[in-house]
Motif scaffolding. Structure first.
Motif, PDB file in Angstrom:
ATOM      1  N   THR A 130     -43.553  29.181 -49.297  1.00 55.67           N
ATOM      2  CA  THR A 130     -43.160  30.582 -49.372  1.00 55.67           C
ATOM      3  C   THR A 130     -43.158  31.227 -47.989  1.00 55.67           C
ATOM      4  O   THR A 130     -42.332  32.104 -47.699  1.00 55.67           O
ATOM      5  CB  THR A 130     -44.112  31.355 -50.309  1.00 55.67           C
ATOM      6  N   LEU A 131     -44.048  30.748 -47.126  1.00 53.15           N
ATOM      7  CA  LEU A 131     -44.125  31.268 -45.756  1.00 53.15           C
ATOM      8  C   LEU A 131     -43.149  30.565 -44.816  1.00 53.15           C
ATOM      9  O   LEU A 131     -43.084  30.887 -43.631  1.00 53.15           O
ATOM     10  CB  LEU A 131     -45.553  31.108 -45.223  1.00 53.15           C
ATOM     11  N   GLY A 132     -42.394  29.617 -45.343  1.00 58.21           N
ATOM     12  CA  GLY A 132     -41.440  28.902 -44.515  1.00 58.21           C
ATOM     13  C   GLY A 132     -42.095  27.915 -43.568  1.00 58.21           C
ATOM     14  O   GLY A 132     -41.576  27.659 -42.480  1.00 58.21           O
ATOM     15  N   LYS A 133     -43.204  27.309 -44.000  1.00 60.12           N
ATOM     16  CA  LYS A 133     -43.963  26.402 -43.140  1.00 60.12           C
ATOM     17  C   LYS A 133     -43.908  24.970 -43.677  1.00 60.12           C
ATOM     18  O   LYS A 133     -43.388  24.701 -44.752  1.00 60.12           O
ATOM     19  CB  LYS A 133     -45.416  26.875 -43.033  1.00 60.12           C
ATOM     20  N   CYS A 134     -44.471  24.049 -42.894  1.00 67.84           N
ATOM     21  CA  CYS A 134     -44.406  22.618 -43.204  1.00 67.84           C
ATOM     22  C   CYS A 134     -45.723  22.146 -43.825  1.00 67.84           C
ATOM     23  O   CYS A 134     -46.753  22.141 -43.141  1.00 67.84           O
ATOM     24  CB  CYS A 134     -44.106  21.826 -41.929  1.00 67.84           C
ATOM     25  N   PRO A 135     -45.720  21.720 -45.084  1.00 62.99           N
ATOM     26  CA  PRO A 135     -46.952  21.246 -45.711  1.00 62.99           C
ATOM     27  C   PRO A 135     -47.335  19.852 -45.223  1.00 62.99           C
ATOM     28  O   PRO A 135     -46.488  18.970 -45.068  1.00 62.99           O
ATOM     29  CB  PRO A 135     -46.603  21.222 -47.202  1.00 62.99           C
ATOM     30  N   VAL A 136     -48.641  19.682 -44.989  1.00 60.68           N
ATOM     31  CA  VAL A 136     -49.211  18.387 -44.608  1.00 60.68           C
ATOM     32  C   VAL A 136     -50.334  18.115 -45.600  1.00 60.68           C
ATOM     33  O   VAL A 136     -51.447  18.622 -45.460  1.00 60.68           O
ATOM     34  CB  VAL A 136     -49.752  18.419 -43.163  1.00 60.68           C
ATOM     35  N   LEU A 137     -50.027  17.340 -46.608  1.00 61.28           N
ATOM     36  CA  LEU A 137     -50.970  17.097 -47.695  1.00 61.28           C
ATOM     37  C   LEU A 137     -51.820  15.871 -47.369  1.00 61.28           C
ATOM     38  O   LEU A 137     -51.282  14.807 -47.055  1.00 61.28           O
ATOM     39  CB  LEU A 137     -50.192  16.879 -49.000  1.00 61.28           C
ATOM     40  N   LEU A 138     -53.138  16.034 -47.443  1.00 57.19           N
ATOM     41  CA  LEU A 138     -54.053  14.925 -47.205  1.00 57.19           C
ATOM     42  C   LEU A 138     -54.691  14.516 -48.520  1.00 57.19           C
ATOM     43  O   LEU A 138     -55.427  15.300 -49.138  1.00 57.19           O
ATOM     44  CB  LEU A 138     -55.152  15.328 -46.206  1.00 57.19           C
ATOM     45  N   GLY A 139     -54.381  13.289 -48.989  1.00 57.25           N
ATOM     46  CA  GLY A 139     -55.001  12.783 -50.204  1.00 57.25           C
ATOM     47  C   GLY A 139     -56.257  12.021 -49.865  1.00 57.25           C
ATOM     48  O   GLY A 139     -56.511  11.753 -48.686  1.00 57.25           O
TER      49      GLY A 139
END
Length: 302
Positions: A96-105
């Protein structure tokens, strides 16, 4: 227990506000369906702790200059659909903020939550998967939410997939790849023919999400994972493939999953943290991605 005060890269990088940081690191310590070794629930915190030892300069630029915001860990208690809905919401806030998600599992199942959020944001995108396994089973050990099924769930949504580094999969999965024309480069093929023979399909979407299961590496590079398989990618094979992907496609997010820390083997945690930061670096170093994300030219190196 996870420490919500941990920030990616530690004190070297002052925490950025969500509105100003390009990268939103989202820890998702989910572990429910691991089928061999355990410990992926401890992966995100171990990566965050190890990231404090990273150098800011990655040899080309300083990825952290684009801003890194570390979100609170996702609550991973409850049923798989409930957890995935929380991951979807966390990734959705970033998008929503126009940013890049970096998901850590966390186990690889967490990718499904990110994909659900991305589908609401982007009309068309593909998924590029680094993995020892195809993860295309319809169900595994009685669950369609197993980590061994995550890419099957992605494919069923009509999202194009490219698989890199695979080398351990069932006959069912190989038939599914064939019947659904899923392109792949097994690790042995990459070793025999070299990474220069790896090519993104011409019709592959312009936008991609990278999902990197750390067992895609050879077990000598990354032993700290639940299902290590010999014969995987070397460190530089993986990085050079990522570099090429970033040069040819816009990366709309990525994850690093299936890291299961081993006591006394802190180098493995550092490797997972370095991989995460390296992917950030290849993104900001790519003219195509800088244009998409409206980033300034990186500061010149020495």
């Amino acid at each position: 227990m996870s420490d919500q005060s941990l920030n990616f890269h530690g004190i070297d990088v002052p925490p950025s506000l969500p509105e100003s940081a390009l990268f939103h690191v989202i820890p998702a310590p989910y572990e429910n369906s691991v089928s061999y070794g355990t410990g992926t629930a401890d992966g995100p915190q171990a990566i965050l702790e190890a990231s404090a030892q990273l150098e800011l300069f990655d040899g080309r630029c300083i990825p952290a200059d684009s801003g890194i915001h570390t979100a609170a860990p996702v609550d991973c208690a409850g049923s798989p659909p409930l957890v995935l809905s929380r991951i979807e919401a966390a990734v959705g806030r970033c998008l929503t903020l126009g940013k890049c998600p970096v998901l850590l599992g966390g186990e690889h199942t967490v990718t499904s939550g990110a994909i659900a959020a991305l589908r609401k944001k982007h009309d068309r995108f593909g998924v590029i998967q680094f993995d020892a396994h195809a993860d295309l089973r319809d169900s595994y050990q009685g669950s369609p939410f197993s980590h061994a099924c995550v890419m099957r769930r992605v494919a069923e949504q009509g999202i194009p997939i490219l698989q890199l580094g695979t080398r351990s999969y069932s006959l069912e999965e190989q038939r599914y790849r064939r019947d659904h024309a899923i392109p792949y480069y097994d690790a042995e093929t990459i070793w025999r023919q070299g990474i220069d023979t790896v090519a993104l399909p011409a019709n592959f979407p312009d936008k991609v999400y990278l999902t990197f299961d750390v067992d895609g590496f050879d077990a000598a590079v990354m032993p700290a994972t639940g299902t290590p398989v010999p014969g995987g990618l070397s460190w530089y094979q993986a990085l050079w493939l990522i570099e090429r992907i970033m040069a040819e496609r816009v990366c709309i997010g990525f994850d690093v999953v299936e890291f299961a820390p081993l006591a006394g083997l802190h180098g493995a945690a550092f490797t997972a943290a370095q991989l995460t930061y390296a992917i950030m670096g290849y993104l900001v170093g790519s003219p195509l991605n800088r244009h998409y994300w409206r980033l300034p030219e990186p500061a010149p190196g020495p």
